[in-house]
Design a protein around this motif. Sequence first.
Motif, mmCIF file in Angstrom:
data_model
loop_
_atom_site.group_PDB
_atom_site.id
_atom_site.type_symbol
_atom_site.label_atom_id
_atom_site.label_comp_id
_atom_site.label_asym_id
_atom_site.label_seq_id
_atom_site.Cartn_x
_atom_site.Cartn_y
_atom_site.Cartn_z
ATOM 1 N N ALA A 205 0.651 -1.831 0.600
ATOM 2 C CA ALA A 205 -0.122 -0.155 0.252
ATOM 3 C C ALA A 205 0.991 1.136 -0.331
ATOM 4 O O ALA A 205 0.326 2.653 -0.807
ATOM 5 C CB ALA A 205 -1.229 0.582 0.928
ATOM 6 N N VAL A 206 2.437 0.870 0.622
ATOM 7 C CA VAL A 206 3.006 1.815 1.265
ATOM 8 C C VAL A 206 4.110 2.282 -0.015
ATOM 9 O O VAL A 206 4.727 1.291 0.599
ATOM 10 C CB VAL A 206 2.639 3.146 2.549
ATOM 11 N N ASP A 207 4.797 2.945 -0.617
ATOM 12 C CA ASP A 207 5.490 2.902 -1.721
ATOM 13 C C ASP A 207 7.012 3.111 -0.338
ATOM 14 O O ASP A 207 8.102 3.113 -0.675
ATOM 15 C CB ASP A 207 5.698 3.870 -2.715
ATOM 16 N N ARG A 208 6.370 4.749 0.325
ATOM 17 C CA ARG A 208 7.302 5.504 0.789
ATOM 18 C C ARG A 208 6.764 5.931 1.777
ATOM 19 O O ARG A 208 5.365 6.890 2.346
ATOM 20 C CB ARG A 208 8.762 6.522 0.839
ATOM 21 N N VAL A 209 7.626 6.105 3.342
ATOM 22 C CA VAL A 209 6.583 6.399 4.597
ATOM 23 C C VAL A 209 7.489 8.584 4.938
ATOM 24 O O VAL A 209 8.183 8.491 4.911
ATOM 25 C CB VAL A 209 6.861 5.667 5.640
ATOM 26 N N GLY A 210 6.939 8.975 4.933
ATOM 27 C CA GLY A 210 7.529 10.320 5.360
ATOM 28 C C GLY A 210 7.168 10.820 6.405
ATOM 29 O O GLY A 210 6.747 10.337 7.227
ATOM 30 N N ARG A 211 7.460 12.332 6.693
ATOM 31 C CA ARG A 211 7.543 13.037 8.190
ATOM 32 C C ARG A 211 5.713 12.979 8.259
ATOM 33 O O ARG A 211 4.862 13.281 7.280
ATOM 34 C CB ARG A 211 8.344 14.182 7.563
ATOM 35 N N GLY A 212 5.698 12.796 9.353
ATOM 36 C CA GLY A 212 4.452 12.730 10.076
ATOM 37 C C GLY A 212 3.353 11.501 9.544
ATOM 38 O O GLY A 212 3.465 10.688 8.960
ATOM 39 N N LYS A 213 2.477 12.291 9.048
ATOM 40 C CA LYS A 213 1.466 11.483 7.989
ATOM 41 C C LYS A 213 1.540 11.183 6.863
ATOM 42 O O LYS A 213 0.854 10.647 6.402
ATOM 43 C CB LYS A 213 0.234 11.962 8.131
ATOM 44 N N LEU A 214 2.598 11.690 6.434
ATOM 45 C CA LEU A 214 3.326 11.953 4.647
ATOM 46 C C LEU A 214 2.602 10.777 4.145
ATOM 47 O O LEU A 214 4.116 9.823 4.535
ATOM 48 C CB LEU A 214 3.964 13.034 4.514
ATOM 49 N N ARG A 215 2.489 9.958 3.194
ATOM 50 C CA ARG A 215 2.824 9.132 2.718
ATOM 51 C C ARG A 215 2.375 8.551 1.411
ATOM 52 O O ARG A 215 1.993 9.812 0.377
ATOM 53 C CB ARG A 215 1.966 7.575 2.986
ATOM 54 N N GLU A 216 3.676 7.861 0.374
ATOM 55 C CA GLU A 216 3.714 7.266 -1.283
ATOM 56 C C GLU A 216 3.041 6.415 -0.923
ATOM 57 O O GLU A 216 3.475 5.495 -1.166
ATOM 58 C CB GLU A 216 4.742 7.930 -1.327
ATOM 59 N N VAL A 217 1.262 6.963 -1.512
ATOM 60 C CA VAL A 217 0.752 5.377 -1.435
ATOM 61 C C VAL A 217 0.777 5.115 -3.758
ATOM 62 O O VAL A 217 0.808 5.611 -4.384
ATOM 63 C CB VAL A 217 -0.836 6.019 -1.636
ATOM 64 N N ASN A 218 1.025 3.530 -3.430
ATOM 65 C CA ASN A 218 0.671 2.734 -4.549
ATOM 66 C C ASN A 218 -0.192 3.205 -5.145
ATOM 67 O O ASN A 218 -0.923 2.972 -5.040
ATOM 68 C CB ASN A 218 1.025 1.066 -4.262
ATOM 69 N N ALA A 219 0.677 3.321 -6.372
ATOM 70 C CA ALA A 219 -0.727 3.185 -7.659
ATOM 71 C C ALA A 219 -2.005 2.175 -7.489
ATOM 72 O O ALA A 219 -3.001 3.403 -7.806
ATOM 73 C CB ALA A 219 0.042 3.452 -8.442
ATOM 74 N N ARG A 220 -1.291 1.489 -7.312
ATOM 75 C CA ARG A 220 -2.589 -0.193 -7.825
ATOM 76 C C ARG A 220 -3.429 0.563 -6.079
ATOM 77 O O ARG A 220 -4.690 0.379 -6.664
ATOM 78 C CB ARG A 220 -1.761 -1.260 -7.946
ATOM 79 N N PHE A 221 -2.746 0.650 -5.477
ATOM 80 C CA PHE A 221 -3.262 0.715 -4.241
ATOM 81 C C PHE A 221 -5.099 1.861 -3.891
ATOM 82 O O PHE A 221 -5.778 1.809 -3.886
ATOM 83 C CB PHE A 221 -2.617 0.902 -3.161
ATOM 84 N N SER A 222 -3.851 3.528 -4.956
ATOM 85 C CA SER A 222 -5.200 3.973 -4.626
ATOM 86 C C SER A 222 -6.104 4.180 -5.949
ATOM 87 O O SER A 222 -7.289 4.541 -5.871
ATOM 88 C CB SER A 222 -3.816 5.178 -5.340
ATOM 89 N N ALA A 223 -5.544 3.205 -6.487
ATOM 90 C CA ALA A 223 -6.509 2.590 -7.920
ATOM 91 C C ALA A 223 -8.394 2.051 -7.034
ATOM 92 O O ALA A 223 -9.291 2.708 -7.435
ATOM 93 C CB ALA A 223 -6.604 1.854 -8.661
ATOM 94 N N MET A 224 -7.567 0.906 -6.442
ATOM 95 C CA MET A 224 -8.767 0.137 -5.444
ATOM 96 C C MET A 224 -9.241 1.370 -4.393
ATOM 97 O O MET A 224 -10.497 0.566 -4.756
ATOM 98 C CB MET A 224 -7.555 -0.863 -4.823
ATOM 99 N N ALA A 225 -8.645 2.002 -4.339
ATOM 100 C CA ALA A 225 -9.721 3.263 -2.964
ATOM 101 C C ALA A 225 -10.280 3.886 -3.760
ATOM 102 O O ALA A 225 -11.265 4.795 -3.360
ATOM 103 C CB ALA A 225 -8.838 3.379 -1.729
ATOM 104 N N SER A 226 -9.883 4.240 -5.050
ATOM 105 C CA SER A 226 -10.704 5.336 -5.806
ATOM 106 C C SER A 226 -12.060 4.286 -6.324
ATOM 107 O O SER A 226 -12.970 4.837 -6.073
ATOM 108 C CB SER A 226 -10.001 6.091 -6.439
#
Length: 508
Positions: A205-226
């Motif tokens: 689901a997450v490609d990279r964990v950023g600072r705080g709540k920032l996340r680089e979400v996987n494209a396919r996971f984002s497509a499923m959530a959408s």
Amino acid sequence: MIDVATLSVIRRWALREHLSIREIARRTGLSRNTIRKYLRADVVQPRLAQRTIVTKLDPFASKLSGWLRTEANRSRKQRRTIKQMFLDLQALGYTGSYNRVAAFARVWKAQCHAAEQTSGRGVFVPLVFSAGEAFQFDWSEDWAVIAGVRTKLQVAHFKLSHSRAFYLRAYPLQTHEMLFDAHNRAFAVFGGIPRRGIYDNMRTAVDRVGRGKLREVNARFSAMASHFLFEAQFCNPASGWEKGQVEKNVRDARHRIWQSVPAFPTLSALNDWLEQRCQQLWQEIAHGQLPGSVTDVWVQERSALMPMPRPFDGFVEHAKRVSPTCLVHFERNRYSVPASYANRPVSLQVYADRLVVVAEGQFVCEHPRIIERNHQGAGRTVYDWRHYLAVLQRKPGALRNGAPFSELPDAFKRLQALLLKQPGGDREMVEVLALVLQHDEQAVLAAVELALEDGVPRKTHIINVLHRLIDGTPEPEPIHSPQALALIVEPQANVVRYDQLRQVRHAS
């Protein structure tokens, strides 16, 4: 250092019998300063000096403490074990035992836990969720006996935060296509979709964990959530309590479900049993905060869920090139493709339970997905003999030892055994097999079986029977003739007619 008995005597002489310090010192042989010290401290037992132990781990204590602090900030599945740290210390020159390292780690963790309790980090606030507000998701590793083999499974856990209804489904791997399939099935069982989903920072689901709540979400996971129209919320690293309901469900499932799970012939049968077992437990478990069981609260929450849309097409696409032997490779296994696509690029769409080959936007073929391997670690090859008919028409000799044709139906194998004994039988057998390209395979098999029963295993007869089956023409009535025929009117010999024919003049 005096013992407890001597100390008791000193206190009794001084406090009960009121002897002077000089007299007590004379009787005991101790100095007056020592006696004053113990009487002034007003202790019943002497304080013993702490024993100082020097170990081989002392030079590496700061290094090990730093490692433990670093690993504590990582996710549970990415942490190094104490055994791995012990091996790393040995590489740095540590010559002590593993038990000393493990004991140091236990003391360090206990001190950190006590510090958290003192600082307030161990204090939590109870959470309350409204109906249809959120669900929580997590993976776990569990074991079950599948087809007689004890198998490690990756289990997807879903839990509705309000009604506490939960759903489990087992998979061989934790991959994108497994994750998407689990969501499709869980939402179908729940009867709808909540507004929010709570996850940890899993790699699917997450490609990279950023600072705080920032996340680089996987494209396919984002497509499923959408597609399902829910908001994905990710916990802080190493903060499992932020989705504590599903974390507890993982622990409870081990004694509620996995300790009593029976053996199953297939993974599909196990998942069917898991779905039924979860729904049965909904009725048995009390909700706790609301009246009634989990099922009672879920029935009320279902109306607050968004209706289930069509399932998400959760495949993962890979670009492949078909080999000269009409095969595509995936996860050490090989799958056949129609011969017309040999040496051409295709797209492989990977689902949880099947593989679909697509070329130029058109469906090409489909195979059940194989994940297990043999004991040597080698993959398997899945053939479809129909994919090789175009090659077989040019090379009929390959029918004898061709690997794809070892899986022919029984009727075709019996016909092949008869035809290959005759000259040109291999080509005739190829022409019979090619009938499945224009007609239904079951109809062709039925025609072959009827031809074998009639004792006429020939292509022309098979085609004749096949057309009768397709057109619905009934079988012709059999002709029953007697063994011996008797003439009712026997012909008479007439030699005069022959002489008359001789007298006729014919043009020369």
